[in-house]
Design a protein around this motif. Structure first.
Motif, PDB file in Angstrom:
ATOM      1  N   GLY A 199       1.737  -3.960  19.192  1.00 40.78           N
ATOM      2  CA  GLY A 199       0.923  -3.636  17.805  1.00 40.78           C
ATOM      3  C   GLY A 199      -0.201  -2.490  18.032  1.00 40.78           C
ATOM      4  N   ILE A 200      -0.011  -1.434  17.481  1.00 42.80           N
ATOM      5  CA  ILE A 200      -1.081  -0.395  17.805  1.00 42.80           C
ATOM      6  C   ILE A 200      -2.261  -0.954  16.619  1.00 42.80           C
ATOM      7  CG2 ILE A 200      -0.315   1.179  15.720  1.00 42.80           C
ATOM      8  CD1 ILE A 200      -1.089   3.498  17.759  1.00 42.80           C
ATOM      9  N   ARG A 201      -2.206  -1.848  15.781  1.00 36.04           N
ATOM     10  CA  ARG A 201      -3.266  -2.115  14.970  1.00 36.04           C
ATOM     11  C   ARG A 201      -3.780  -1.074  14.184  1.00 36.04           C
ATOM     12  NH1 ARG A 201      -3.466  -5.527  19.469  1.00 36.04           N
ATOM     13  NH2 ARG A 201      -3.677  -7.724  19.034  1.00 36.04           N
ATOM     14  N   LEU A 202      -2.911  -0.116  13.599  1.00 35.34           N
ATOM     15  CA  LEU A 202      -3.385   0.878  12.645  1.00 35.34           C
ATOM     16  C   LEU A 202      -2.360   0.790  11.421  1.00 35.34           C
ATOM     17  CD1 LEU A 202      -3.783   3.803  15.087  1.00 35.34           C
ATOM     18  CD2 LEU A 202      -5.598   2.717  13.587  1.00 35.34           C
ATOM     19  N   GLN A 237       2.914  -3.740  14.206  1.00 39.17           N
ATOM     20  CA  GLN A 237       2.290  -2.804  14.274  1.00 39.17           C
ATOM     21  C   GLN A 237       0.746  -3.074  13.653  1.00 39.17           C
ATOM     22  OE1 GLN A 237       2.796  -0.877  16.245  1.00 39.17           O
ATOM     23  NE2 GLN A 237       4.584   0.540  16.108  1.00 39.17           N
ATOM     24  N   ALA A 238       0.804  -3.540  12.419  1.00 32.60           N
ATOM     25  CA  ALA A 238      -0.507  -3.573  11.640  1.00 32.60           C
ATOM     26  C   ALA A 238      -1.333  -4.827  12.337  1.00 32.60           C
ATOM     27  CB  ALA A 238      -0.103  -4.244  10.181  1.00 32.60           C
ATOM     28  N   VAL A 239      -0.712  -5.902  12.529  1.00 33.84           N
ATOM     29  CA  VAL A 239      -1.681  -7.220  12.911  1.00 33.84           C
ATOM     30  C   VAL A 239      -1.752  -7.288  14.341  1.00 33.84           C
ATOM     31  CG1 VAL A 239      -1.691  -9.710  12.730  1.00 33.84           C
ATOM     32  CG2 VAL A 239      -0.637  -8.323  10.907  1.00 33.84           C
ATOM     33  N   GLU A 267      -6.030   9.969  13.806  1.00 28.48           N
ATOM     34  CA  GLU A 267      -7.180  10.720  13.427  1.00 28.48           C
ATOM     35  C   GLU A 267      -7.603  10.683  11.958  1.00 28.48           C
ATOM     36  OE1 GLU A 267      -5.124  14.352  14.863  1.00 28.48           O
ATOM     37  OE2 GLU A 267      -5.759  14.231  16.869  1.00 28.48           O
ATOM     38  N   ILE A 268      -6.408  10.428  10.915  1.00 29.44           N
ATOM     39  CA  ILE A 268      -6.665  10.222   9.573  1.00 29.44           C
ATOM     40  C   ILE A 268      -7.663   8.996   9.344  1.00 29.44           C
ATOM     41  CG2 ILE A 268      -5.766   9.505   7.515  1.00 29.44           C
ATOM     42  CD1 ILE A 268      -3.329  11.228   8.501  1.00 29.44           C
ATOM     43  N   THR A 269      -7.685   7.837  10.298  1.00 28.13           N
ATOM     44  CA  THR A 269      -8.370   6.888   9.956  1.00 28.13           C
ATOM     45  C   THR A 269      -9.398   6.714  10.802  1.00 28.13           C
ATOM     46  OG1 THR A 269      -7.269   5.561  11.627  1.00 28.13           O
ATOM     47  CG2 THR A 269      -6.182   5.406   9.487  1.00 28.13           C
ATOM     48  N   GLY A 270      -9.907   7.827  11.631  1.00 37.42           N
ATOM     49  CA  GLY A 270     -11.208   7.611  12.542  1.00 37.42           C
ATOM     50  C   GLY A 270     -10.998   6.855  13.562  1.00 37.42           C
ATOM     51  N   ARG A 271      -9.745   6.353  14.005  1.00 36.94           N
ATOM     52  CA  ARG A 271      -9.721   5.378  15.191  1.00 36.94           C
ATOM     53  C   ARG A 271      -8.688   5.880  15.822  1.00 36.94           C
ATOM     54  NH1 ARG A 271      -8.991  -0.952  14.606  1.00 36.94           N
ATOM     55  NH2 ARG A 271     -11.272  -0.866  14.410  1.00 36.94           N
ATOM     56  N   ARG A 272      -8.902   6.977  16.768  1.00 35.49           N
ATOM     57  CA  ARG A 272      -7.859   7.775  17.589  1.00 35.49           C
ATOM     58  C   ARG A 272      -7.330   6.527  18.791  1.00 35.49           C
ATOM     59  NH1 ARG A 272      -5.847  12.824  19.266  1.00 35.49           N
ATOM     60  NH2 ARG A 272      -5.132  12.894  21.092  1.00 35.49           N
ATOM     61  N   PRO A 273      -6.035   6.517  18.965  1.00 31.71           N
ATOM     62  CA  PRO A 273      -5.539   5.222  19.860  1.00 31.71           C
ATOM     63  C   PRO A 273      -5.833   5.866  21.121  1.00 31.71           C
ATOM     64  CG  PRO A 273      -3.880   6.722  18.766  1.00 31.71           C
ATOM     65  CD  PRO A 273      -4.814   7.192  18.098  1.00 31.71           C
ATOM     66  N   THR A 274      -6.170   4.715  22.110  1.00 31.82           N
ATOM     67  CA  THR A 274      -6.242   4.841  23.426  1.00 31.82           C
ATOM     68  C   THR A 274      -4.869   4.798  24.034  1.00 31.82           C
ATOM     69  OG1 THR A 274      -6.427   2.652  24.095  1.00 31.82           O
ATOM     70  CG2 THR A 274      -8.217   3.851  23.606  1.00 31.82           C
ATOM     71  N   ASP A 275      -4.572   5.030  25.405  1.00 34.38           N
ATOM     72  CA  ASP A 275      -3.221   4.992  25.863  1.00 34.38           C
ATOM     73  C   ASP A 275      -2.775   3.495  25.850  1.00 34.38           C
ATOM     74  OD1 ASP A 275      -5.229   4.216  27.752  1.00 34.38           O
ATOM     75  OD2 ASP A 275      -4.224   5.241  29.498  1.00 34.38           O
ATOM     76  N   ALA A 276      -3.612   2.591  25.771  1.00 33.53           N
ATOM     77  CA  ALA A 276      -3.422   1.356  25.873  1.00 33.53           C
ATOM     78  C   ALA A 276      -2.887   0.698  24.398  1.00 33.53           C
ATOM     79  CB  ALA A 276      -4.463   0.321  25.938  1.00 33.53           C
ATOM     80  N   ASP A 277      -3.958   1.233  23.568  1.00 36.22           N
ATOM     81  CA  ASP A 277      -3.144   1.256  21.910  1.00 36.22           C
ATOM     82  C   ASP A 277      -1.654   1.864  21.760  1.00 36.22           C
ATOM     83  OD1 ASP A 277      -5.445  -0.074  21.442  1.00 36.22           O
ATOM     84  OD2 ASP A 277      -6.434   1.949  20.796  1.00 36.22           O
ATOM     85  N   LEU A 278      -1.607   2.980  22.356  1.00 37.88           N
ATOM     86  CA  LEU A 278      -0.171   3.783  22.150  1.00 37.88           C
ATOM     87  C   LEU A 278       0.648   2.845  22.788  1.00 37.88           C
ATOM     88  CD1 LEU A 278       0.902   6.089  20.705  1.00 37.88           C
ATOM     89  CD2 LEU A 278       0.556   7.388  22.801  1.00 37.88           C
ATOM     90  N   ALA A 279       0.570   2.295  23.973  1.00 41.97           N
ATOM     91  CA  ALA A 279       1.328   1.563  24.666  1.00 41.97           C
ATOM     92  C   ALA A 279       2.030   0.431  24.028  1.00 41.97           C
ATOM     93  CB  ALA A 279       0.950   1.003  25.976  1.00 41.97           C
ATOM     94  N   ARG A 280       1.134  -0.205  23.302  1.00 41.39           N
ATOM     95  CA  ARG A 280       1.355  -1.416  22.379  1.00 41.39           C
ATOM     96  C   ARG A 280       2.123  -1.035  20.971  1.00 41.39           C
ATOM     97  NH1 ARG A 280      -3.989  -2.724  22.770  1.00 41.39           N
ATOM     98  NH2 ARG A 280      -4.337  -2.280  20.490  1.00 41.39           N
ATOM     99  N   GLY A 281       1.752   0.116  20.680  1.00 38.65           N
ATOM    100  CA  GLY A 281       2.641   0.729  19.524  1.00 38.65           C
ATOM    101  C   GLY A 281       4.271   0.906  19.976  1.00 38.65           C
ATOM    102  N   LYS A 307     -17.620  -3.723   9.460  1.00 40.12           N
ATOM    103  CA  LYS A 307     -16.168  -3.473  10.003  1.00 40.12           C
ATOM    104  C   LYS A 307     -15.572  -2.191   9.567  1.00 40.12           C
ATOM    105  CE  LYS A 307     -13.922  -7.911   9.029  1.00 40.12           C
ATOM    106  NZ  LYS A 307     -12.849  -8.863   8.388  1.00 40.12           N
ATOM    107  N   HIS A 308     -14.939  -1.565  10.652  1.00 42.41           N
ATOM    108  CA  HIS A 308     -13.946  -0.321  10.582  1.00 42.41           C
ATOM    109  C   HIS A 308     -13.222  -0.421   9.271  1.00 42.41           C
ATOM    110  CE1 HIS A 308     -11.560   3.189  11.351  1.00 42.41           C
ATOM    111  NE2 HIS A 308     -12.752   3.499  12.296  1.00 42.41           N
ATOM    112  N   PRO A 309     -13.314   0.867   8.510  1.00 42.25           N
ATOM    113  CA  PRO A 309     -12.322   0.597   7.422  1.00 42.25           C
ATOM    114  C   PRO A 309     -10.746   0.160   7.647  1.00 42.25           C
ATOM    115  CG  PRO A 309     -13.438   2.561   7.423  1.00 42.25           C
ATOM    116  CD  PRO A 309     -13.727   2.106   8.534  1.00 42.25           C
ATOM    117  N   VAL A 310     -10.434   0.448   9.015  1.00 40.34           N
ATOM    118  CA  VAL A 310      -9.088   0.142   9.343  1.00 40.34           C
ATOM    119  C   VAL A 310      -8.971  -1.627   9.136  1.00 40.34           C
ATOM    120  CG1 VAL A 310      -7.480  -0.010  11.438  1.00 40.34           C
ATOM    121  CG2 VAL A 310      -8.534   2.050  10.884  1.00 40.34           C
ATOM    122  N   ASP A 311     -10.114  -2.162   9.554  1.00 35.74           N
ATOM    123  CA  ASP A 311      -9.991  -3.597   9.763  1.00 35.74           C
ATOM    124  C   ASP A 311     -10.391  -4.256   8.542  1.00 35.74           C
ATOM    125  OD1 ASP A 311      -9.331  -3.812  12.581  1.00 35.74           O
ATOM    126  OD2 ASP A 311     -11.449  -3.213  13.135  1.00 35.74           O
TER     127      ASP A 311
END
Length: 440
Positions: free
Chosen positions: A75-78, A66-68, A264-278, A3-7
């Motif tokens: 939700g950006i899931r970060l 945002q987290a879930v 960037e801090i977590t090592g999972r830079r958001p895509t434009d789709a991630d950012l749109a959800r956030g 698992k990625h540390p974010v998850d």
């Protein structure tokens, strides 16, 4: 598959303490908005209390989303913590004085729908937020937040006899010294909860100093939540709606920088789709705020700093924070206990978190190429003009209200300038020329 540390889902005890730590860092900044607005509008203490409860509830729901995440919609899931944006304070006060509180919440509802509609197009702009833009913006976010951080330590009223009292400064710097000590000495999980330990010791030290007041705890109820549209059916004056839509754009700008920084801090830079959800979640918070008498939320920069400092990247930690905030919104007694923590105690930790955001900005700028181009000039103009409102808050007071909303925020001014100047010098086809500031 690892698992990625974010998850990663941490053990329950760690999740609880780390989630509580995130809440402790953001609490004062979040409840400051309803307190300021309520006081300015001369609302009675009970009504202000309802605003605080609603604020915590909506912030908790937004943080959980945002987290879930909710499917492919929200939700950006970060590890992003949501809290009431300060950008909304002046517009809310102006709208309420001209049209009444029903117009405030009607305009907020409309701005939330506007935010939902533009979240995806706005997120497409992510390619125009390179480290040159995000680094400059994060640097300004961190620096501009040091003003509120200093006010937590010294006081908000410079004319008060207690302003900058040596005991307050000693308490804040003592908490800061503990944070430095714990960060240097403690390892593993103990090191990760260093800020929470410093806050707890600071709270205990403040009790014999007479700075901890439990009156609010006894007066607070076990359950309290204002009914939807507490101030009456919403109204939608055009000027008020436009003003709140500007606030939504400002909120999106701030959240974009913070979400990219967390990525960037977590090592999972958001895509434009991630950012749109956030960003869509920010819109949802405004819709909920309009219904529940609350406030629009943005990603809180101090919690970005906490992620950077502790190295804890799990989004489930922040999900716990959201759950705690929801509980505090529904049970005023819990909120009253946290509210008893003196501001100098929180400020001693908060200034480090704010400065940590600025440090992340510096790290971003380290990756930028400054030779043979105008990037130094872009940073200089964006910083120089962007920080003017931080040092001269009333610099645009003679301009229209909508311009004050934009120009009164160092974050917005910097974002607009860095974004436009980056386009002008790096994307409009002009041949790069030597940067006079770096070629000498």
């Amino acid at each position: 598959m690892t698992k990625h540390p974010v998850d990663e889902v941490l053990p329950a005890g760690r999740l609880a303490l780390l989630g509580l730590q995130h809440m402790s860092i953001m609490y004062a900044g979040s409840v400051a908005v309803p307190l300021i607005v309520g006081s300015a509008l001369k609302l009675d203490p009970a009504t202000i209390g309802l605003l605080v409860n609603a604020d915590l509830l909506v912030a908790g729901i937004a943080t959980l989303i945002q987290a879930v995440g909710i499917g492919k919609l929200l939700g950006i899931r970060l590890p992003v913590v949501a809290g009431a944006t300060f950008t909304v304070v002046n517009p809310m006060i102006l709208i309420a004085s001209q049209y009444g509180l029903p117009a405030v919440y009607g305009a907020m509802l409309a701005s939330g729908v506007f935010g939902l509609l533009i979240a995806k197009p706005f997120a497409k702009l992510i390619r125009f937020f390179p480290p040159l833009v995000t680094g400059t913006l994060l640097l300004v976010i961190g620096v501009s937040l040091l003003g509120p951080g200093a006010a937590m330590i010294a006081g908000h009223d410079t004319t008060s006899p207690d302003y900058a009292a040596p005991s307050h400064l000693g308490l804040a710097f003592g908490v800061l010294a503990l944070l430095v000590l714990f960060t240097r000495v403690l390892r593993g999980f103990a090191g990760q909860i260093g800020p929470l330990l410093a806050l707890a010791i600071g709270l205990v030290a403040a009790i014999p100093m007479g700075l901890v007041h439990w009156d609010g705890l006894g007066a607070a109820g076990w359950f309290g939540l204002a009914s939807p549209f507490h101030f009456g059916a919403p109204t939608f004056p055009i000027a008020a709606v436009l003003s709140m839509c500007v606030v939504m754009l400002v909120t999106f700008t701030e959240s974009t920088a913070d979400m990219i920084a967390v990525g960037e801090i977590t090592g999972r830079r958001p895509t434009d789709a991630d950012l749109a959800r956030g960003l869509a979640t920010d819109g949802v918070s405004a819709v909920l705020g309009g219904v529940m008498n609350s406030f629009p939320d943005t990603a809180f920069a101090q919690n970005v700093g906490l992620v950077r400092m502790t190295g804890v990247r799990s989004r489930w930690v922040v999900a716990v924070t959201g759950g705690i905030l929801v509980l505090m919104g529904l049970v005023p007694k819990i909120g009253a206990f946290i509210a008893a923590i003196p501001e100098p105690v929180i400020g001693g930790v908060a200034v480090v978190m704010f400065a940590m955001v600025a440090a992340v900005g510096v790290q971003n700028l380290k990756t930028v190429e400054f030779s043979g181009n105008h990037n130094t000039f872009v940073v200089a103009v964006a910083l120089g003009v962007g920080l003017l409102p931080a040092f001269a808050p009333d610099i645009f007071k003679h301009f229209p209200a909508w311009l004050q909303t934009i120009g009164g925020s160092p974050i917005t001014v910097t974002a607009v300038l860095a974004f436009v100047l980056n386009l002008l010098f790096n994307h409009l086809g002009r041949r790069p020329e030597p940067d006079l500031l770096t070629s000498r």
